[in-house]
Every structure is written in C-alpha cells, then in structure tokens.
Design a protein around this motif. Structure first.
Motif, PDB file in Angstrom:
ATOM      1  N   ALA A 290      26.085   8.713  -4.086  1.00 24.25           N
ATOM      2  CA  ALA A 290      25.808  10.094  -4.648  1.00 24.25           C
ATOM      3  C   ALA A 290      24.765  10.271  -5.614  1.00 24.25           C
ATOM      4  N   ALA A 291      23.701  10.870  -5.698  1.00 19.53           N
ATOM      5  CA  ALA A 291      22.763  10.877  -6.582  1.00 19.53           C
ATOM      6  C   ALA A 291      22.840  11.139  -7.895  1.00 19.53           C
ATOM      7  N   ASP A 292      23.919  12.321  -7.965  1.00 21.09           N
ATOM      8  CA  ASP A 292      24.353  12.909  -9.156  1.00 21.09           C
ATOM      9  C   ASP A 292      25.714  13.650  -9.173  1.00 21.09           C
ATOM     10  N   PRO A 293      26.112  14.023 -10.511  1.00 20.71           N
ATOM     11  CA  PRO A 293      27.468  14.350 -10.361  1.00 20.71           C
ATOM     12  C   PRO A 293      27.791  15.476  -9.190  1.00 20.71           C
ATOM     13  N   ALA A 294      26.809  16.595  -8.922  1.00 18.87           N
ATOM     14  CA  ALA A 294      27.202  17.834  -8.052  1.00 18.87           C
ATOM     15  C   ALA A 294      27.453  16.908  -6.802  1.00 18.87           C
ATOM     16  N   ALA A 295      26.421  16.013  -6.313  1.00 21.45           N
ATOM     17  CA  ALA A 295      26.509  15.288  -5.176  1.00 21.45           C
ATOM     18  C   ALA A 295      27.545  14.539  -4.929  1.00 21.45           C
ATOM     19  N   ALA A 296      28.177  13.860  -6.113  1.00 25.44           N
ATOM     20  CA  ALA A 296      29.389  13.090  -6.014  1.00 25.44           C
ATOM     21  C   ALA A 296      30.536  14.096  -5.498  1.00 25.44           C
TER      22      ALA A 296
END
Ligand SMILES: Nc1ncnc2c1ncn2[C@@H]1O[C@H](COP(=O)(O)OP(=O)(O)OP(=O)(O)O)[C@@H](O)[C@H]1O
Ligand SMILES: [Mg+2]
Length: 376
Positions: free
Chosen positions: A62-68
């Motif tokens: 995941a590239a960033d916290p939202a994607a995580a």
C-alpha cells in the motif's frame, strides 16, 4: 502447533535476527494509523496459517495510509485455502536486492535435522525445488552439534548465500532449539540494497510435546472455521471434516485412514476423519456419533473398530449406551473385529436397533455403508 507469521517474526526479533518494523491489527481503521507510524507505505499481509498467501492476493503493497486501510479491508475476511483472514500484519517495505530461502526441519526418518537453503528464495521456491533441485542445498545437521559458525558457513557456501547470512543461520538454529520448534523457515530472507540481511516472512512449527513450556502462544491452535470441527474440538475429538457422505469413526489414525480409502474404493466419499483412539468409552462414542450425525451431508455412518487393547464388547456397549443419548437418524454400519469381537457383535445383536447393521469385514462394511449412502 504452527505460529502465525507475526509470532514467528517476534521470535526472530528476540533472537537478534533483523526483521522489518511491523504491527498487527484486525481493523482497517487501525491499519491506516499503523501505516502512518511506519512512515506511510506498508506491506499489508494476511495472517493465516497456510502458505501461498502472496499468490492468493493476501500480500499487497500500500502506497500510503489511506491505501493501507483500503487494502486491509480487502484482505480481512478473505478466504485463503480454507483459512479466514482475521488479522493483517502491516510491515515496513524493504528495498530488496536478493531473496534467499533458509529452513531447518526435523528429518525423523534420518534421525537428524536438515538445513535447506537456496539463493533463489521467494514465492517460487517450490517451483525452483521441483525444476532445479540443484539450486536447493540440503545439509544434514547433527542435533548434538547444532549449527555452529563453521556449520553455518558450510550451509551458506553450499547454497550460494552471501557470508553475511552466517550469523542469521546460527541465530535461526537458536530459535529452533530454544523455542522447542520442529521447523523454522524464512522465505524470503533478503539482502537489502544497503547490504543488510532481514527475515521478511517466517514460519515456525512448535513441538506440541513441549507445549507446557510454550504457554505464551496459548493453549489451542487457531479457532476452527468449520463449525463441526469446532464442536468436535470442544469435545476433545480428533475430527477432520471432509466432503463426502459416509461418516467414518474408527480407533487408531492408521485404521481410520485406510477406512477412508476403502470407502472411496467403494465409489462413495468419506464425510470425515474421526479417530476415537484406544479404549473408546461410551462417552467418546456418543460424542463422536453426535458430531458425525449432525453433519447434514452424512447419509450413512461406518464404525470400524479393530480391538487390540480395546475390547470390542466394550465398544459395542459404548455404541448401545450412545444410542440412548443420541437419536440415530441415519443407518449405522458397524464392523467389529479382533479382541472380543464375537461378544461385541452379540451385544449389538441383542440391542437389535433397526438402523444398526453389522458387517464382519472392513471391505464388506465399507460396501454396505457406501451403498446406503448412495442409494435413493
Ligand atoms: N516488508 C516487505 N518489504 C518488501 N517486500 C516484501 C515485504 N514482505 C514481503 N515482501 C514481498 O512479498 C513476497 C511475498 O511475501 P511473503 O513471503 O511474506 O508471502 P508468501 O510467501 O506468499 O507467503 P507464504 O510464505 O505464506 O507462502 C516476498 O517474497 C517479498 O518479495
Ligand atoms: Mg513467504
């Protein structure tokens, strides 16, 4: 008992093996927070006690916290080879230069441990082992000597691993011996662009005979996804749900396994594996019957008992008593042989339950049960 990856990671860390920073959660919201703490990007990994998670879509970057958060939501609840994902681990992404495979496993037949290592680790290790066995080194390890630095150097050299892995190989042996493990596997063990050696994935199987020393991992293995298996486990039964229609109960794992084969040979499919062990009491028989009969797929039940130390008349009494507490709704074929078989058969004859059939041979019993299950 197998450990989850995050538990294996914890053990590696305790023994001084480098691992990526990571945290575990069962909540997508928390996953977002964890990714933030890890620096934004994170590898989201399904925590299930089975291999091939990556290929099943259970390991994603995941590239960033939202994607995580989004990725965690996708992976949680996923079914991987019959295991429901209840937790994910978020790990800091590592800059991978090379992926290696290393493991120690007990070779019972040979009476020693085996170090298995390859410079071509990663998700395709099974394929490498099958198509190019030369790429995988297998080195016996004498349990009395263990893995010294010299032994570790021998393993690294045979597998073509860089010298920096020697220290990890020694520490991994410590994990195996100090933690009462029968297997430790790291795949991949990686070399980063900065030349550090890290364990990115781990599998550890503990020796159940040492469970009293390993209480921190809990008493029981992962909760059973299958309700019948959970009910059987709650009663202490050795039960595995299968896909067929002939319920199988026997004494001794070997006998039960050959019973499954014989049922299959008669053109039916076994509905389960259930070993009630030696000295099966009425209680165990009743518990076993009630679990097997509560499986809606079961059309007939085959009880196959060979009396060795267990006397067949005691088993027959157990069945008769079980019939008091369990309502028999499907035909039951019983084959008793061995110790006190004649008396056992007489006990069942006296009870004369209309749904209980007797057979004197294993083949005959399986044919009968298969016919009863496939008729209609
Ligand atoms: N922290 C990480 N940073 C970068 N890449 C990673 C990280 N963790 C895993 N990977 C990559 O993902 C691949 C698959 O991960 P992992 O080995 O944990 O799962 P898997 O092999 O599919 O699972 P299993 O071992 O259960 O079959 C690794 O080979 C590695 O290339
Ligand atoms: Mg792996």
């Amino acid at each position: 008992m197998d450990l989850y990856e995050h538990q294996a990671r914890e053990l590696f860390e305790e023994h001084g093996i480098l691992v990526p920073r990571a945290e575990v959660t069962d909540s997508p919201k928390e996953a977002r927070g964890i990714a933030r703490r890890l620096g934004g990007r994170a590898v989201v990994k399904a925590q299930v006690k089975t291999g091939g998670r990556g290929k099943a879509g259970g390991v994603k970057l995941a590239a960033d916290p939202a994607a995580a958060e989004l990725t965690a939501r996708q992976i949680l609840g996923m079914d991987i080879k019959g295991h429901t994902v209840r937790k994910v681990m978020l790990a800091q992404p590592v800059d991978i230069e090379d992926e290696f495979y290393v493991s120690y496993v007990l070779d019972r037949a040979a009476g020693h441990f085996l170090a298995i290592a390859s410079a071509e680790g990663g998700m395709d290790i099974e394929e490498v082992a099958a198509s190019r066995p030369d790429a995988v080194a297998r080195i016996p390890v004498d349990p009395a000597e263990g893995v010294t630095s010299a032994k570790a150097a021998e393993i690294a050299e045979a597998a073509g691993l860089p010298p920096q892995t020697v220290d990890v190989l020694v520490r991994l042996w410590e994990v195996l011996t100090r933690e009462d493990a029968l297997l430790v596997e790291v795949n991949p063990l990686v070399r980063t662009a900065q030349g550090r050696i890290l364990a990115l994935d781990g599998k550890v199987t503990l020796d159940d005979n040492a469970r009293f020393r390993q209480e921190r991992w809990g008493e029981k293995d992962a909760p059973h996804d299958d309700p019948l298996e959970a009910a059987a486990a709650a009663r202490g039964l050795n039960y595995v749900k299968l896909d067929g229609e002939v319920g199988v109960i026997g004494n001794g794992a070997g006998l039960v396994m050959s019973t499954l084969d014989v049922v299959a040979g008669c053109g039916a499919r076994p509905a389960n594996f259930l070993d009630i062990g030696g000295g099966a009491s009425a209680r165990i028989m009743a518990d076993g019957l009630s679990v097997v009969l509560s499986d809606p797929a079961v059309k007939s039940v085959l009880v196959n008992v060979f009396g060795g130390i267990t006397a067949c008349d005691a088993v027959a009494e157990g069945i008769v008593q079980a019939l008091e507490s369990v309502r028999l709704t499907k035909p039951l074929v019983v084959r008793l042989d061995g110790n006190n078989a004649v008396r056992g058969r007489a006990v069942l004859d006296d009870r004369a339950h209309p749904l209980v059939h007797q057979a004197t041979t294993m083949d005959g019993a399986a044919r009968r049960a298969a016919r009863l299950a496939t008729a209609d």
